[in-house]
Design a protein around this motif. Structure first.
Motif, PDB file in Angstrom:
ATOM      1  N   LEU A  49       0.824  -1.213   0.000  1.00 14.57           N
ATOM      2  CA  LEU A  49       0.000   0.000   0.000  1.00 14.57           C
ATOM      3  C   LEU A  49       0.862   1.268   0.000  1.00 14.57           C
ATOM      4  N   ALA A  50       2.146   1.089   0.316  1.00 11.14           N
ATOM      5  CA  ALA A  50       3.027   2.264   0.389  1.00 11.14           C
ATOM      6  C   ALA A  50       2.988   3.021  -0.935  1.00 11.14           C
ATOM      7  N   ASN A  51       2.963   4.319  -0.843  1.00 11.88           N
ATOM      8  CA  ASN A  51       2.948   5.199  -2.022  1.00 11.88           C
ATOM      9  C   ASN A  51       1.696   5.093  -2.892  1.00 11.88           C
ATOM     10  N   LYS A  52       0.656   4.456  -2.384  1.00  8.21           N
ATOM     11  CA  LYS A  52      -0.579   4.402  -3.180  1.00  8.21           C
ATOM     12  C   LYS A  52      -1.649   5.162  -2.419  1.00  8.21           C
ATOM     13  N   GLU A  53      -1.604   6.471  -2.521  1.00  2.00           N
ATOM     14  CA  GLU A  53      -2.446   7.316  -1.666  1.00  2.00           C
ATOM     15  C   GLU A  53      -3.924   7.019  -1.838  1.00  2.00           C
ATOM     16  N   ARG A  54      -4.333   6.894  -3.089  1.00  3.62           N
ATOM     17  CA  ARG A  54      -5.765   6.733  -3.319  1.00  3.62           C
ATOM     18  C   ARG A  54      -6.260   5.392  -2.768  1.00  3.62           C
ATOM     19  N   THR A  55      -5.468   4.361  -2.976  1.00  2.00           N
ATOM     20  CA  THR A  55      -5.855   3.053  -2.438  1.00  2.00           C
ATOM     21  C   THR A  55      -5.870   3.090  -0.913  1.00  2.00           C
ATOM     22  N   GLN A  56      -4.897   3.770  -0.338  1.00  2.36           N
ATOM     23  CA  GLN A  56      -4.869   3.896   1.122  1.00  2.36           C
ATOM     24  C   GLN A  56      -6.120   4.587   1.631  1.00  2.36           C
ATOM     25  N   GLU A  57      -6.500   5.620   0.914  1.00  5.77           N
ATOM     26  CA  GLU A  57      -7.686   6.390   1.288  1.00  5.77           C
ATOM     27  C   GLU A  57      -8.935   5.497   1.270  1.00  5.77           C
ATOM     28  N   GLU A  58      -9.105   4.764   0.178  1.00  4.08           N
ATOM     29  CA  GLU A  58     -10.258   3.863   0.080  1.00  4.08           C
ATOM     30  C   GLU A  58     -10.210   2.795   1.154  1.00  4.08           C
ATOM     31  N   PHE A  59      -9.028   2.285   1.354  1.00  3.74           N
ATOM     32  CA  PHE A  59      -8.883   1.236   2.351  1.00  3.74           C
ATOM     33  C   PHE A  59      -9.217   1.762   3.740  1.00  3.74           C
TER      34      PHE A  59
END
Ligand code: ADP
Ligand code: MG
Length: 485
Positions: free
Chosen positions: A245-255
Protein backbone atom coordinates in the motif's frame (compact mmCIF):
# COMPACT_ATOMS: atom_id res chain seq x y z
CA UNK A 1 4.99 -50.52 46.50
CA UNK A 2 3.71 -49.80 43.08
CA UNK A 3 2.17 -52.10 40.59
CA UNK A 4 4.73 -51.08 38.04
CA UNK A 5 5.99 -53.52 35.49
CA UNK A 6 9.62 -53.02 36.48
CA UNK A 7 8.88 -55.25 39.46
CA UNK A 8 8.17 -58.20 37.26
CA UNK A 9 10.61 -61.02 37.91
CA UNK A 10 12.61 -61.37 34.75
CA UNK A 11 13.95 -59.03 32.16
CA UNK A 12 12.39 -60.60 29.05
CA UNK A 13 8.98 -60.59 30.63
CA UNK A 14 9.30 -56.95 31.61
CA UNK A 15 10.55 -55.99 28.14
CA UNK A 16 7.47 -57.58 26.64
CA UNK A 17 5.26 -56.02 29.28
CA UNK A 18 6.75 -52.58 28.69
CA UNK A 19 6.23 -52.98 24.99
CA UNK A 20 2.61 -53.87 25.52
CA UNK A 21 2.09 -51.01 27.88
CA UNK A 22 3.70 -48.65 25.43
CA UNK A 23 1.29 -49.76 22.73
CA UNK A 24 -1.66 -48.79 24.91
CA UNK A 25 -0.11 -45.39 25.45
CA UNK A 26 0.80 -44.98 21.78
CA UNK A 27 -2.75 -45.82 20.72
CA UNK A 28 -4.06 -43.06 22.86
CA UNK A 29 -1.35 -40.62 21.77
CA UNK A 30 -2.10 -41.31 18.14
CA UNK A 31 -5.59 -39.93 18.74
CA UNK A 32 -4.23 -36.77 20.26
CA UNK A 33 -1.19 -35.93 18.15
CA UNK A 34 -1.43 -35.15 14.41
CA UNK A 35 -0.57 -38.34 12.60
CA UNK A 36 2.43 -37.04 10.70
CA UNK A 37 3.98 -35.82 13.91
CA UNK A 38 3.10 -38.99 15.71
CA UNK A 39 4.81 -41.15 13.09
CA UNK A 40 7.90 -38.96 13.08
CA UNK A 41 8.43 -38.29 16.73
CA UNK A 42 7.36 -41.59 18.23
CA UNK A 43 9.29 -43.76 15.82
CA UNK A 44 11.51 -46.26 17.67
CA UNK A 45 10.43 -45.02 21.09
CA UNK A 46 9.85 -47.38 23.97
CA UNK A 47 9.30 -47.65 27.68
CA UNK A 48 12.70 -48.28 29.23
CA UNK A 49 11.40 -48.62 32.73
CA UNK A 50 9.01 -47.48 35.39
CA UNK A 51 10.58 -46.39 38.62
CA UNK A 52 8.95 -44.74 41.60
CA UNK A 53 5.89 -43.89 39.54
CA UNK A 54 8.03 -42.29 36.88
CA UNK A 55 7.67 -43.48 33.33
CA UNK A 56 11.05 -43.65 31.62
CA UNK A 57 10.60 -43.20 27.90
CA UNK A 58 13.44 -44.09 25.55
CA UNK A 59 14.15 -42.02 22.46
CA UNK A 60 16.39 -43.27 19.65
CA UNK A 61 17.90 -39.88 18.80
CA UNK A 62 19.18 -37.03 20.97
CA UNK A 63 17.69 -34.46 18.61
CA UNK A 64 14.15 -35.39 19.45
CA UNK A 65 14.62 -34.93 23.19
CA UNK A 66 13.85 -31.26 23.25
CA UNK A 67 10.79 -31.64 21.09
CA UNK A 68 9.38 -34.34 23.35
CA UNK A 69 10.07 -32.29 26.44
CA UNK A 70 8.33 -29.27 25.07
CA UNK A 71 5.48 -30.84 23.19
CA UNK A 72 4.73 -34.35 24.33
CA UNK A 73 5.75 -34.72 27.95
CA UNK A 74 2.53 -33.43 29.44
CA UNK A 75 0.30 -35.37 27.09
CA UNK A 76 2.33 -38.57 27.49
CA UNK A 77 1.95 -38.31 31.24
CA UNK A 78 -1.75 -37.67 30.93
CA UNK A 79 -2.19 -40.69 28.71
CA UNK A 80 -0.02 -42.87 30.94
CA UNK A 81 -2.19 -41.89 33.88
CA UNK A 82 -5.25 -43.17 32.07
CA UNK A 83 -3.92 -46.71 32.48
CA UNK A 84 -1.92 -46.20 35.64
CA UNK A 85 -3.26 -43.45 37.83
CA UNK A 86 -0.32 -43.54 40.23
CA UNK A 87 2.08 -42.33 37.54
CA UNK A 88 3.45 -38.94 38.51
CA UNK A 89 6.05 -38.03 35.92
CA UNK A 90 7.63 -38.82 32.58
CA UNK A 91 11.37 -38.63 31.98
CA UNK A 92 13.32 -39.30 28.81
CA UNK A 93 16.47 -41.24 28.11
CA UNK A 94 18.23 -41.29 24.79
CA UNK A 95 19.13 -44.81 23.75
CA UNK A 96 20.59 -45.32 20.28
CA UNK A 97 20.09 -49.07 20.44
CA UNK A 98 16.34 -48.59 20.20
CA UNK A 99 16.55 -47.93 16.50
CA UNK A 100 14.71 -50.71 14.70
CA UNK A 101 14.80 -52.87 17.82
CA UNK A 102 11.42 -54.47 17.43
CA UNK A 103 11.65 -56.35 20.73
CA UNK A 104 11.00 -53.01 22.40
CA UNK A 105 9.64 -50.69 19.73
CA UNK A 106 6.95 -50.70 17.07
CA UNK A 107 7.04 -50.12 13.37
CA UNK A 108 4.54 -47.29 13.60
CA UNK A 109 3.64 -47.29 9.92
CA UNK A 110 2.65 -50.90 10.25
CA UNK A 111 1.13 -50.84 13.72
CA UNK A 112 -0.77 -47.66 12.97
CA UNK A 113 -1.57 -48.19 9.32
CA UNK A 114 -3.93 -45.60 7.98
CA UNK A 115 -7.36 -46.96 7.20
CA UNK A 116 -7.53 -44.92 4.02
CA UNK A 117 -5.49 -42.35 2.22
CA UNK A 118 -5.67 -39.06 3.95
CA UNK A 119 -7.82 -36.69 2.00
CA UNK A 120 -7.10 -33.03 1.89
CA UNK A 121 -10.08 -30.88 2.69
CA UNK A 122 -12.29 -30.23 -0.31
CA UNK A 123 -12.31 -26.98 -2.21
CA UNK A 124 -14.22 -24.24 -0.48
CA UNK A 125 -17.20 -22.73 -2.14
CA UNK A 126 -17.34 -19.17 -1.05
CA UNK A 127 -20.75 -17.62 -1.27
CA UNK A 128 -20.37 -13.91 -1.41
CA UNK A 129 -22.86 -11.14 -1.53
CA UNK A 130 -23.39 -9.90 -5.04
CA UNK A 131 -20.35 -8.58 -6.76
CA UNK A 132 -17.86 -9.09 -3.97
CA UNK A 133 -14.62 -10.50 -5.22
CA UNK A 134 -12.58 -12.88 -3.15
CA UNK A 135 -9.75 -15.12 -4.09
CA UNK A 136 -10.51 -18.73 -3.45
CA UNK A 137 -8.58 -19.61 -0.37
CA UNK A 138 -6.33 -22.61 -0.61
CA UNK A 139 -8.03 -25.47 1.24
CA UNK A 140 -4.60 -26.84 2.10
CA UNK A 141 -4.10 -23.94 4.43
CA UNK A 142 -5.73 -24.96 7.69
CA UNK A 143 -5.03 -24.11 11.28
CA UNK A 144 -4.87 -27.84 11.95
CA UNK A 145 -1.89 -28.43 9.68
CA UNK A 146 0.01 -25.36 10.75
CA UNK A 147 2.93 -26.40 12.90
CA UNK A 148 3.30 -24.27 15.99
CA UNK A 149 6.73 -23.38 17.31
CA UNK A 150 8.18 -20.53 19.31
CA UNK A 151 8.55 -18.57 16.07
CA UNK A 152 4.83 -18.33 15.43
CA UNK A 153 3.10 -19.24 18.67
CA UNK A 154 1.57 -15.84 19.33
CA UNK A 155 0.46 -15.36 15.74
CA UNK A 156 -1.13 -18.78 15.74
CA UNK A 157 -2.91 -18.18 19.05
CA UNK A 158 -4.23 -14.88 17.75
CA UNK A 159 -5.56 -16.56 14.60
CA UNK A 160 -7.27 -19.21 16.68
CA UNK A 161 -8.88 -16.56 18.83
CA UNK A 162 -10.05 -14.66 15.76
CA UNK A 163 -11.40 -17.83 14.18
CA UNK A 164 -13.34 -18.55 17.36
CA UNK A 165 -14.69 -15.04 17.63
CA UNK A 166 -14.37 -12.88 14.54
CA UNK A 167 -14.74 -9.20 15.25
CA UNK A 168 -13.94 -9.77 18.91
CA UNK A 169 -10.96 -8.76 20.97
CA UNK A 170 -8.29 -9.08 18.30
CA UNK A 171 -9.51 -6.65 15.73
CA UNK A 172 -7.76 -5.85 13.52
CA UNK A 173 -5.28 -8.70 13.59
CA UNK A 174 -1.99 -7.74 12.04
CA UNK A 175 0.62 -10.42 11.25
CA UNK A 176 4.05 -9.53 10.07
CA UNK A 177 7.27 -11.33 9.17
CA UNK A 178 9.65 -12.21 6.35
CA UNK A 179 8.95 -14.06 3.14
CA UNK A 180 7.88 -17.67 3.28
CA UNK A 181 7.32 -17.85 7.01
CA UNK A 182 3.64 -18.73 7.02
CA UNK A 183 1.67 -15.47 6.95
CA UNK A 184 -0.50 -16.36 3.98
CA UNK A 185 -1.03 -19.82 5.39
CA UNK A 186 -2.26 -18.37 8.68
CA UNK A 187 -4.44 -15.74 7.03
CA UNK A 188 -6.19 -18.20 4.78
CA UNK A 189 -6.39 -20.85 7.47
CA UNK A 190 -8.19 -18.35 9.68
CA UNK A 191 -10.54 -17.50 6.82
CA UNK A 192 -11.13 -21.18 6.14
CA UNK A 193 -11.83 -21.82 9.82
CA UNK A 194 -14.37 -19.00 9.99
CA UNK A 195 -16.09 -20.29 6.86
CA UNK A 196 -16.25 -23.77 8.28
CA UNK A 197 -18.18 -22.51 11.28
CA UNK A 198 -20.18 -19.89 9.48
CA UNK A 199 -20.52 -21.08 5.90
CA UNK A 200 -22.79 -18.24 4.95
CA UNK A 201 -20.62 -15.40 6.13
CA UNK A 202 -18.79 -13.50 3.46
CA UNK A 203 -15.12 -13.91 4.06
CA UNK A 204 -13.07 -11.99 1.56
CA UNK A 205 -9.44 -12.77 1.04
CA UNK A 206 -7.56 -10.45 -1.24
CA UNK A 207 -4.02 -9.40 -1.89
CA UNK A 208 -3.11 -5.75 -1.67
CA UNK A 209 -2.31 -5.89 -5.35
CA UNK A 210 -5.83 -7.09 -6.22
CA UNK A 211 -7.41 -4.58 -3.92
CA UNK A 212 -5.43 -1.81 -5.56
CA UNK A 213 -6.45 -2.97 -9.02
CA UNK A 214 -10.08 -3.01 -7.99
CA UNK A 215 -9.82 0.54 -6.69
CA UNK A 216 -8.21 1.69 -9.92
CA UNK A 217 -10.83 -0.05 -12.00
CA UNK A 218 -13.66 1.41 -9.94
CA UNK A 219 -12.21 4.86 -10.38
CA UNK A 220 -11.85 4.42 -14.12
CA UNK A 221 -15.37 3.12 -14.52
CA UNK A 222 -16.73 5.66 -12.09
CA UNK A 223 -18.16 2.94 -9.92
CA UNK A 224 -16.61 4.01 -6.67
CA UNK A 225 -19.94 4.12 -4.85
CA UNK A 226 -20.68 0.52 -5.76
CA UNK A 227 -17.20 -0.54 -4.81
CA UNK A 228 -17.59 0.96 -1.37
CA UNK A 229 -21.02 -0.48 -0.80
CA UNK A 230 -19.87 -3.93 -1.77
CA UNK A 231 -16.94 -3.96 0.57
CA UNK A 232 -19.06 -2.78 3.43
CA UNK A 233 -21.17 -5.91 3.18
CA UNK A 234 -18.20 -8.08 3.94
CA UNK A 235 -18.10 -9.94 7.27
CA UNK A 236 -14.42 -10.70 7.36
CA UNK A 237 -11.86 -8.87 5.28
CA UNK A 238 -8.43 -10.43 4.89
CA UNK A 239 -5.78 -8.44 3.07
CA UNK A 240 -2.38 -9.96 2.43
CA UNK A 241 0.89 -8.06 2.06
CA UNK A 242 -0.23 -4.53 2.90
CA UNK A 243 3.35 -3.30 2.58
CA UNK A 244 2.35 -2.77 -1.06
CA UNK A 245 0.00 0.00 0.00
CA UNK A 246 3.03 2.26 0.39
CA UNK A 247 2.95 5.20 -2.02
CA UNK A 248 -0.58 4.40 -3.18
CA UNK A 249 -2.45 7.32 -1.67
CA UNK A 250 -5.77 6.73 -3.32
CA UNK A 251 -5.86 3.05 -2.44
CA UNK A 252 -4.87 3.90 1.12
CA UNK A 253 -7.69 6.39 1.29
CA UNK A 254 -10.26 3.86 0.08
CA UNK A 255 -8.88 1.24 2.35
CA UNK A 256 -9.07 3.61 5.29
CA UNK A 257 -12.79 4.19 4.73
CA UNK A 258 -13.51 0.52 4.16
CA UNK A 259 -11.56 -0.34 7.27
CA UNK A 260 -13.44 2.17 9.41
CA UNK A 261 -16.82 1.08 8.16
CA UNK A 262 -16.08 -2.57 8.89
CA UNK A 263 -14.41 -1.87 12.19
CA UNK A 264 -17.32 0.18 13.46
CA UNK A 265 -19.62 -2.63 12.48
CA UNK A 266 -17.51 -5.08 14.51
CA UNK A 267 -16.46 -6.93 11.41
CA UNK A 268 -13.11 -8.67 11.52
CA UNK A 269 -10.16 -7.34 9.55
CA UNK A 270 -6.97 -9.40 9.20
CA UNK A 271 -3.83 -8.02 7.63
CA UNK A 272 -0.33 -9.17 6.87
CA UNK A 273 2.85 -7.37 5.93
CA UNK A 274 6.55 -7.99 5.80
CA UNK A 275 7.22 -5.57 8.65
CA UNK A 276 5.41 -4.03 11.63
CA UNK A 277 2.85 -1.25 11.03
CA UNK A 278 5.04 1.64 12.13
CA UNK A 279 7.66 0.68 9.55
CA UNK A 280 5.26 0.50 6.64
CA UNK A 281 5.47 4.14 5.60
CA UNK A 282 1.75 4.52 5.29
CA UNK A 283 -0.43 7.44 6.29
CA UNK A 284 -0.38 7.86 10.05
CA UNK A 285 -4.09 7.45 10.40
CA UNK A 286 -3.86 4.05 8.73
CA UNK A 287 -0.90 2.95 10.81
CA UNK A 288 -2.66 3.91 13.99
CA UNK A 289 -5.72 1.88 12.92
CA UNK A 290 -3.50 -1.15 12.38
CA UNK A 291 -1.99 -0.72 15.80
CA UNK A 292 -5.33 -0.70 17.49
CA UNK A 293 -5.83 -4.44 17.66
CA UNK A 294 -3.45 -7.35 17.91
CA UNK A 295 -0.02 -7.41 16.32
CA UNK A 296 1.98 -10.63 16.14
CA UNK A 297 5.08 -11.63 14.27
CA UNK A 298 6.19 -14.81 12.58
CA UNK A 299 9.92 -15.36 12.49
CA UNK A 300 12.33 -18.07 11.43
CA UNK A 301 11.56 -21.49 12.86
CA UNK A 302 14.17 -23.23 14.94
CA UNK A 303 15.56 -26.60 14.00
CA UNK A 304 12.93 -28.66 15.77
CA UNK A 305 10.09 -26.68 14.27
CA UNK A 306 11.59 -27.01 10.80
CA UNK A 307 11.74 -30.73 11.33
CA UNK A 308 8.14 -30.86 12.46
CA UNK A 309 7.01 -28.79 9.47
CA UNK A 310 8.87 -31.12 7.13
CA UNK A 311 7.23 -34.11 8.73
CA UNK A 312 3.83 -32.50 8.32
CA UNK A 313 4.45 -31.64 4.67
CA UNK A 314 5.87 -35.07 3.87
CA UNK A 315 2.71 -36.53 5.27
CA UNK A 316 0.53 -34.17 3.24
CA UNK A 317 2.35 -35.19 0.10
CA UNK A 318 2.05 -38.83 1.14
CA UNK A 319 5.78 -39.23 1.01
CA UNK A 320 7.44 -41.30 3.68
CA UNK A 321 10.88 -39.95 4.36
CA UNK A 322 13.32 -41.42 6.78
CA UNK A 323 13.89 -39.32 9.90
CA UNK A 324 17.57 -38.94 9.09
CA UNK A 325 16.79 -37.51 5.70
CA UNK A 326 14.32 -35.06 7.21
CA UNK A 327 16.96 -34.06 9.70
CA UNK A 328 19.41 -33.43 6.93
CA UNK A 329 16.97 -31.09 5.18
CA UNK A 330 16.07 -29.32 8.41
CA UNK A 331 19.73 -28.79 9.20
CA UNK A 332 20.62 -27.33 5.86
CA UNK A 333 17.57 -25.43 4.70
CA UNK A 334 17.37 -22.58 7.15
CA UNK A 335 16.21 -19.63 5.07
CA UNK A 336 12.46 -20.03 5.18
CA UNK A 337 9.73 -22.59 4.97
CA UNK A 338 9.08 -22.18 1.31
CA UNK A 339 12.63 -23.37 0.72
CA UNK A 340 11.98 -26.46 2.83
CA UNK A 341 8.87 -27.18 0.85
CA UNK A 342 10.64 -26.67 -2.47
CA UNK A 343 13.18 -29.35 -1.63
CA UNK A 344 10.45 -31.68 -0.49
CA UNK A 345 8.45 -31.13 -3.68
CA UNK A 346 11.44 -32.17 -5.77
CA UNK A 347 11.79 -35.30 -3.67
CA UNK A 348 8.11 -36.03 -4.20
CA UNK A 349 8.55 -35.65 -7.95
CA UNK A 350 11.50 -38.01 -7.98
CA UNK A 351 9.52 -40.51 -6.01
CA UNK A 352 6.47 -40.29 -8.20
CA UNK A 353 8.30 -40.29 -11.51
CA UNK A 354 11.15 -42.65 -10.81
CA UNK A 355 10.07 -44.42 -7.63
CA UNK A 356 13.23 -43.12 -6.02
CA UNK A 357 13.00 -43.08 -2.27
CA UNK A 358 14.68 -39.97 -0.89
CA UNK A 359 18.08 -40.47 0.69
CA UNK A 360 20.52 -37.99 2.18
CA UNK A 361 22.46 -38.19 -1.03
CA UNK A 362 19.48 -37.60 -3.33
CA UNK A 363 18.42 -34.63 -1.19
CA UNK A 364 21.93 -33.19 -1.26
CA UNK A 365 21.77 -33.47 -5.06
CA UNK A 366 18.44 -31.71 -5.16
CA UNK A 367 19.76 -28.91 -3.00
CA UNK A 368 22.78 -28.52 -5.17
CA UNK A 369 20.55 -28.34 -8.19
CA UNK A 370 18.39 -25.75 -6.52
CA UNK A 371 21.63 -23.86 -6.39
CA UNK A 372 22.39 -24.40 -2.85
CA UNK A 373 25.36 -26.27 -1.56
CA UNK A 374 24.30 -27.89 1.69
CA UNK A 375 27.72 -27.25 3.16
CA UNK A 376 27.84 -23.61 2.28
CA UNK A 377 25.60 -22.47 5.05
CA UNK A 378 26.92 -24.69 7.76
CA UNK A 379 28.36 -21.87 9.79
CA UNK A 380 24.94 -20.30 10.15
CA UNK A 381 23.32 -23.17 11.85
CA UNK A 382 25.22 -23.13 15.11
CA UNK A 383 23.19 -20.81 17.28
CA UNK A 384 20.10 -20.03 15.34
CA UNK A 385 18.98 -16.45 15.23
CA UNK A 386 16.26 -14.59 13.49
CA UNK A 387 17.61 -12.20 10.89
CA UNK A 388 16.21 -9.09 12.50
CA UNK A 389 17.85 -9.84 15.79
CA UNK A 390 21.54 -9.48 15.56
CA UNK A 391 22.62 -10.27 19.11
CA UNK A 392 24.79 -13.35 19.51
CA UNK A 393 25.31 -15.75 22.37
CA UNK A 394 28.34 -13.72 23.39
CA UNK A 395 26.34 -10.47 23.35
CA UNK A 396 23.70 -11.90 25.65
CA UNK A 397 26.25 -13.21 28.11
CA UNK A 398 28.17 -9.96 28.15
CA UNK A 399 25.09 -7.78 28.49
CA UNK A 400 23.81 -9.78 31.44
CA UNK A 401 27.25 -9.85 32.99
CA UNK A 402 27.59 -6.07 32.71
CA UNK A 403 24.10 -5.40 33.93
CA UNK A 404 24.47 -7.44 37.10
CA UNK A 405 28.22 -7.03 37.54
CA UNK A 406 28.95 -10.73 37.57
CA UNK A 407 31.56 -12.34 35.39
CA UNK A 408 30.59 -14.58 32.50
CA UNK A 409 32.72 -17.23 34.13
CA UNK A 410 30.66 -17.08 37.31
CA UNK A 411 27.49 -17.16 35.27
CA UNK A 412 28.36 -20.43 33.61
CA UNK A 413 29.96 -21.76 36.79
CA UNK A 414 28.45 -23.69 39.66
CA UNK A 415 27.87 -21.08 42.37
CA UNK A 416 24.32 -20.99 43.71
CA UNK A 417 24.44 -17.65 45.48
CA UNK A 418 21.50 -15.52 44.51
CA UNK A 419 23.60 -12.72 43.01
CA UNK A 420 24.90 -15.17 40.42
CA UNK A 421 21.99 -17.55 40.16
CA UNK A 422 19.47 -14.94 39.00
CA UNK A 423 21.67 -13.49 36.23
CA UNK A 424 22.47 -17.03 35.12
CA UNK A 425 18.80 -17.92 34.87
CA UNK A 426 17.99 -14.68 33.08
CA UNK A 427 20.74 -15.34 30.54
CA UNK A 428 19.29 -18.80 29.96
CA UNK A 429 15.84 -17.35 29.48
CA UNK A 430 17.07 -14.77 26.95
CA UNK A 431 19.07 -17.37 25.04
CA UNK A 432 16.04 -19.60 24.84
CA UNK A 433 13.53 -16.93 23.96
CA UNK A 434 15.45 -14.79 21.53
CA UNK A 435 18.28 -16.90 20.19
CA UNK A 436 16.07 -19.97 20.12
CA UNK A 437 18.80 -22.15 21.49
CA UNK A 438 17.48 -25.50 22.64
CA UNK A 439 17.47 -26.44 26.31
CA UNK A 440 20.01 -29.13 25.57
CA UNK A 441 22.38 -26.72 23.87
CA UNK A 442 22.07 -24.09 26.57
CA UNK A 443 22.84 -26.82 29.09
CA UNK A 444 25.97 -27.66 27.14
CA UNK A 445 27.35 -24.14 27.17
CA UNK A 446 26.57 -23.73 30.86
CA UNK A 447 29.12 -26.33 31.87
CA UNK A 448 27.09 -29.28 30.69
CA UNK A 449 24.08 -28.76 32.86
CA UNK A 450 21.17 -31.06 32.36
CA UNK A 451 18.48 -29.73 30.02
CA UNK A 452 15.86 -30.08 32.76
CA UNK A 453 17.88 -27.70 34.94
CA UNK A 454 17.82 -25.19 32.11
CA UNK A 455 14.15 -25.72 31.55
CA UNK A 456 13.37 -25.14 35.20
CA UNK A 457 15.51 -22.00 35.24
CA UNK A 458 13.70 -20.55 32.24
CA UNK A 459 10.32 -21.41 33.71
CA UNK A 460 11.25 -19.89 37.03
CA UNK A 461 12.35 -16.60 35.50
CA UNK A 462 9.24 -16.38 33.39
CA UNK A 463 7.10 -17.00 36.43
CA UNK A 464 8.94 -14.43 38.49
CA UNK A 465 8.67 -11.83 35.77
CA UNK A 466 4.92 -12.05 36.19
CA UNK A 467 4.99 -11.65 39.95
CA UNK A 468 7.94 -9.38 40.55
CA UNK A 469 7.79 -6.01 38.77
CA UNK A 470 11.41 -5.27 39.59
CA UNK A 471 12.56 -8.44 37.86
CA UNK A 472 10.31 -7.66 34.91
CA UNK A 473 11.89 -4.22 34.58
CA UNK A 474 15.37 -5.67 34.70
CA UNK A 475 14.69 -8.25 32.02
CA UNK A 476 12.90 -5.70 29.86
CA UNK A 477 15.82 -3.34 30.03
CA UNK A 478 18.19 -6.14 29.03
CA UNK A 479 15.92 -7.01 26.14
CA UNK A 480 16.00 -3.42 25.06
CA UNK A 481 19.74 -3.18 25.35
CA UNK A 482 20.10 -6.28 23.21
CA UNK A 483 17.64 -4.90 20.65
CA UNK A 484 15.27 -7.79 21.17
CA UNK A 485 12.26 -5.53 21.58
P1 ADP B 1 4.41 -16.00 3.63
O1 ADP B 1 3.01 -15.63 3.28
O2 ADP B 1 4.79 -15.57 5.03
O3 ADP B 1 5.41 -15.56 2.63
P2 ADP B 1 3.44 -18.68 3.25
O4 ADP B 1 2.27 -18.64 4.17
O5 ADP B 1 3.18 -18.59 1.81
O6 ADP B 1 4.51 -17.58 3.68
O7 ADP B 1 4.28 -20.01 3.60
C1 ADP B 1 5.10 -20.66 2.67
C2 ADP B 1 4.88 -22.15 2.76
O8 ADP B 1 5.32 -22.62 4.01
C3 ADP B 1 3.42 -22.52 2.66
O9 ADP B 1 3.30 -23.66 1.86
C4 ADP B 1 3.00 -22.86 4.06
O10 ADP B 1 2.03 -23.88 4.10
C5 ADP B 1 4.29 -23.32 4.68
N1 ADP B 1 4.37 -23.02 6.11
C6 ADP B 1 4.86 -21.92 6.68
N2 ADP B 1 4.81 -22.00 8.01
C7 ADP B 1 4.28 -23.20 8.30
C8 ADP B 1 3.98 -23.89 9.52
N3 ADP B 1 4.27 -23.35 10.70
N4 ADP B 1 3.42 -25.10 9.42
C9 ADP B 1 3.16 -25.66 8.24
N5 ADP B 1 3.43 -25.08 7.06
C10 ADP B 1 3.99 -23.86 7.08
MG1 MG C 1 2.29 -14.52 1.64
Amino acid sequence: MTSSASLLPNATVSTAAFKEQWLVILRSLEQKVPRSQFITWFKDTAILGIENDTLIVGLPLPMSLNWHLEHYRAITLQVAQETNSSMTSVVYKVDGSLKDDRTRTYDLLEAFAEPKRRKLPGRQEIKLAEGIVSKIMNPRYQLENFVVGSNNRLAYAACQAVAAQPGGKYNPLFLYGGVGLGKTHLLQATGNAILKQMPRSSVVYTTTEDFTNQVIEAIQQQKMEQFRKRYRLVDVLIIDDVQFLANKERTQEEFFHTFNALYEDHKQVILSADRPPQELQLEDRLTSRFERGMIADVSLPDYETRLAILAEKAQEYQLFIDMQVLQFIAEHATKNIRELEGILMQAVAQYELEQRVPTVKSIADIMRRLNKDPHEEQEHIGFEMTPRRQASFQDVMEAVSRYYSVSVQDMVGQSRVREILIPRQIAMQLLKKYLRMSFVRIGEVFENRDHTTVMNAVEKIEERMQMDPQMLREVRSLEKELDFV
